[in-house]
Write a protein that holds these residues in place. Structure first.
Motif, PDB file in Angstrom:
ATOM      1  N   LEU A 129       0.837  -1.205   0.000  1.00 36.56           N
ATOM      2  CA  LEU A 129       0.000   0.000   0.000  1.00 36.56           C
ATOM      3  C   LEU A 129       0.869   1.251   0.000  1.00 36.56           C
ATOM      4  N   PRO A 130       0.573   2.201  -0.863  1.00 32.03           N
ATOM      5  CA  PRO A 130       1.348   3.440  -0.893  1.00 32.03           C
ATOM      6  C   PRO A 130       1.258   4.189   0.441  1.00 32.03           C
ATOM      7  N   ALA A 131       2.336   4.880   0.791  1.00 29.51           N
ATOM      8  CA  ALA A 131       2.389   5.621   2.051  1.00 29.51           C
ATOM      9  C   ALA A 131       1.228   6.610   2.161  1.00 29.51           C
ATOM     10  N   ALA A 132       0.885   7.277   1.070  1.00 28.66           N
ATOM     11  CA  ALA A 132      -0.206   8.254   1.110  1.00 28.66           C
ATOM     12  C   ALA A 132      -1.537   7.581   1.450  1.00 28.66           C
ATOM     13  N   ALA A 133      -1.758   6.403   0.915  1.00 30.46           N
ATOM     14  CA  ALA A 133      -2.997   5.672   1.211  1.00 30.46           C
ATOM     15  C   ALA A 133      -3.027   5.248   2.674  1.00 30.46           C
ATOM     16  N   ARG A 134      -1.904   4.774   3.180  1.00 28.77           N
ATOM     17  CA  ARG A 134      -1.840   4.376   4.597  1.00 28.77           C
ATOM     18  C   ARG A 134      -2.065   5.585   5.505  1.00 28.77           C
ATOM     19  N   ALA A 135      -1.487   6.733   5.124  1.00 25.32           N
ATOM     20  CA  ALA A 135      -1.659   7.953   5.917  1.00 25.32           C
ATOM     21  C   ALA A 135      -3.125   8.395   5.911  1.00 25.32           C
ATOM     22  N   GLU A 136      -3.771   8.332   4.767  1.00 28.27           N
ATOM     23  CA  GLU A 136      -5.180   8.715   4.667  1.00 28.27           C
ATOM     24  C   GLU A 136      -6.054   7.791   5.515  1.00 28.27           C
ATOM     25  N   LEU A 137      -5.774   6.501   5.478  1.00 27.11           N
ATOM     26  CA  LEU A 137      -6.526   5.556   6.307  1.00 27.11           C
ATOM     27  C   LEU A 137      -6.332   5.873   7.796  1.00 27.11           C
ATOM     28  N   GLY A 138      -5.113   6.244   8.166  1.00 33.56           N
ATOM     29  CA  GLY A 138      -4.845   6.630   9.559  1.00 33.56           C
ATOM     30  C   GLY A 138      -5.637   7.863   9.956  1.00 33.56           C
ATOM     31  N   GLU A 139      -5.699   8.849   9.068  1.00 35.88           N
ATOM     32  CA  GLU A 139      -6.474  10.072   9.347  1.00 35.88           C
ATOM     33  C   GLU A 139      -7.957   9.753   9.504  1.00 35.88           C
ATOM     34  N   ARG A 140      -8.486   8.903   8.635  1.00 35.73           N
ATOM     35  CA  ARG A 140      -9.905   8.530   8.738  1.00 35.73           C
ATOM     36  C   ARG A 140     -10.186   7.791  10.043  1.00 35.73           C
ATOM     37  N   LEU A 141      -9.280   6.906  10.436  1.00 32.76           N
ATOM     38  CA  LEU A 141      -9.450   6.172  11.692  1.00 32.76           C
ATOM     39  C   LEU A 141      -9.451   7.135  12.874  1.00 32.76           C
ATOM     40  N   ARG A 142      -8.510   8.061  12.918  1.00 28.51           N
ATOM     41  CA  ARG A 142      -8.454   9.034  14.021  1.00 28.51           C
ATOM     42  C   ARG A 142      -9.707   9.893  14.057  1.00 28.51           C
ATOM     43  N   ALA A 143     -10.165  10.336  12.883  1.00 31.68           N
ATOM     44  CA  ALA A 143     -11.373  11.165  12.825  1.00 31.68           C
ATOM     45  C   ALA A 143     -12.580  10.391  13.352  1.00 31.68           C
ATOM     46  N   GLU A 144     -12.694   9.133  12.974  1.00 31.42           N
ATOM     47  CA  GLU A 144     -13.807   8.314  13.456  1.00 31.42           C
ATOM     48  C   GLU A 144     -13.726   8.130  14.966  1.00 31.42           C
ATOM     49  N   ARG A 145     -12.534   7.870  15.469  1.00 35.76           N
ATOM     50  CA  ARG A 145     -12.375   7.669  16.907  1.00 35.76           C
ATOM     51  C   ARG A 145     -12.687   8.941  17.685  1.00 35.76           C
ATOM     52  N   GLU A 146     -12.281  10.082  17.158  1.00 37.46           N
ATOM     53  CA  GLU A 146     -12.600  11.340  17.832  1.00 37.46           C
ATOM     54  C   GLU A 146     -14.098  11.573  17.853  1.00 37.46           C
ATOM     55  N   GLU A 147     -14.755  11.285  16.738  1.00 37.00           N
ATOM     56  CA  GLU A 147     -16.202  11.471  16.639  1.00 37.00           C
ATOM     57  C   GLU A 147     -16.958  10.551  17.597  1.00 37.00           C
ATOM     58  N   LEU A 148     -16.498   9.303  17.686  1.00 33.74           N
ATOM     59  CA  LEU A 148     -17.177   8.315  18.522  1.00 33.74           C
ATOM     60  C   LEU A 148     -16.711   8.331  19.973  1.00 33.74           C
ATOM     61  N   GLY A 149     -15.570   8.973  20.229  1.00 32.17           N
ATOM     62  CA  GLY A 149     -15.008   8.932  21.576  1.00 32.17           C
ATOM     63  C   GLY A 149     -14.565   7.536  21.949  1.00 32.17           C
ATOM     64  N   SER A 150     -14.084   6.758  20.967  1.00 37.43           N
ATOM     65  CA  SER A 150     -13.687   5.369  21.192  1.00 37.43           C
ATOM     66  C   SER A 150     -12.430   5.271  22.036  1.00 37.43           C
ATOM     67  N   PRO A 151     -12.321   4.202  22.829  1.00 39.22           N
ATOM     68  CA  PRO A 151     -11.091   4.000  23.593  1.00 39.22           C
ATOM     69  C   PRO A 151      -9.945   3.671  22.654  1.00 39.22           C
ATOM     70  N   ASP A 152      -8.873   4.440  22.754  1.00 39.48           N
ATOM     71  CA  ASP A 152      -7.723   4.142  21.912  1.00 39.48           C
ATOM     72  C   ASP A 152      -6.447   4.160  22.713  1.00 39.48           C
ATOM     73  N   SER A 153      -6.599   4.058  24.027  1.00 40.57           N
ATOM     74  CA  SER A 153      -5.427   3.971  24.886  1.00 40.57           C
ATOM     75  C   SER A 153      -5.812   3.205  26.137  1.00 40.57           C
ATOM     76  N   PRO A 154      -4.843   2.730  26.863  1.00 38.76           N
ATOM     77  CA  PRO A 154      -5.165   1.963  28.061  1.00 38.76           C
ATOM     78  C   PRO A 154      -5.802   2.806  29.153  1.00 38.76           C
ATOM     79  N   GLY A 155      -5.719   4.135  29.071  1.00 43.27           N
ATOM     80  CA  GLY A 155      -6.363   4.990  30.062  1.00 43.27           C
ATOM     81  C   GLY A 155      -5.589   5.064  31.352  1.00 43.27           C
ATOM     82  N   PRO A 156      -6.200   5.707  32.359  1.00 42.48           N
ATOM     83  CA  PRO A 156      -5.508   5.886  33.633  1.00 42.48           C
ATOM     84  C   PRO A 156      -5.400   4.582  34.387  1.00 42.48           C
ATOM     85  N   PRO A 157      -4.468   4.531  35.328  1.00 44.39           N
ATOM     86  CA  PRO A 157      -4.324   3.306  36.106  1.00 44.39           C
ATOM     87  C   PRO A 157      -5.584   2.970  36.886  1.00 44.39           C
TER      88      PRO A 157
END
Length: 162
Positions: A129-157
Motif C-alpha cells: 500500500l502506498p504511504a499516502a494511502a496508509r496515511a489517509e486511512l490513519g487520518e480517517r481512523l483518528r477522525a472516526e475515533r474522535e467522533e465516537l469517543g472510542s477507547p484508543d489507549s489503556p487509560g488511567p491506572p
C-alpha cells in the motif's frame, strides 16, 4: 504534512495498549475487582480495535495485497475467537474458577494474533500500500475515533476499590 502515524502505526499503538492492559489484568490479584475492571476495559479496547481493523484495514488488504484474502481470513478467525473469550468472560465474576482459565486462553490467543499481524499482515500491507494511502486511512481512523469517543489507549491506572 504532519507526521502522524499511518493506519499501521495506529494499529501497532493499539496492540501496545492491548498488551499493556492484558499484562496488568493477568498480574492483578485473582478474584479481585481490579482484575474484573481491567478485563472490562480490555474488552472495550479489543472490540473497538477489532472492529476498526475490519472496517478500515482489512478491505484494503484483501483487495490490494497479494494473498491479502488469506491474511484477512486468518485475522478475522482470530477476532472471532477473541470475541468468544470476551463474551464468555463477561458472563463470569472474577472469583469464578473458569475466569482465570478463560483469561489465560484470551491472553494466549491475543498475543499470537498480535504477533501474526505485526510480523506478517502489517509488513505485507506496508510493502504494497502506498504511504499516502496508509496515511489517509490513519487520518480517517483518528477522525472516526474522535467522533465516537472510542477507547484508543489503556487509560488511567486502575486502583483496587476498597
Amino acid at each position: 504534512m504532519s507526521r502522524r502515524p499511518d493506519i499501521l502505526g495506529e494499529f501497532t499503538a493499539d496492540h501496545k495498549a492491548v498488551t499493556e492492559l492484558l499484562d496488568r489484568a493477568e498480574t492483578a490479584p485473582a478474584g479481585s475487582a481490579e482484575r474484573a475492571e481491567l478485563v472490562a476495559r480490555l474488552t472495550d479496547l479489543l472490540f473497538t480495535h477489532c472492529a476498526a481493523e475490519e472496517e478500515h484495514l482489512f478491505p484494503v488488504v484483501q483487495h490490494d495485497v497479494p494473498e491479502g484474502g488469506a491474511l484477512v481470513f486468518s485475522s478475522i478467525h482470530d477476532h472471532l475467537a477473541i470475541g468468544q473469550y470476551l463474551a464468555d468472560l463477561q458472563g463470569l465474576g472474577p472469583a469464578d474458577p473458569a475466569f482465570d482459565t478463560l483469561l489465560q486462553g484470551l491472553a494466549d490467543t491475543v498475543r499470537r494474533h498480535l504477533t501474526g499481524e505485526e510480523k506478517v499482515l502489517f509488513p505485507a500491507a506496508r510493502k504494497t500500500l502506498p504511504a499516502a494511502a496508509r496515511a489517509e486511512l490513519g487520518e480517517r481512523l483518528r477522525a472516526e475515533r474522535e467522533e465516537l469517543g472510542s477507547p484508543d489507549s489503556p487509560g488511567p491506572p486502575v486502583t483496587p476499590s476498597g
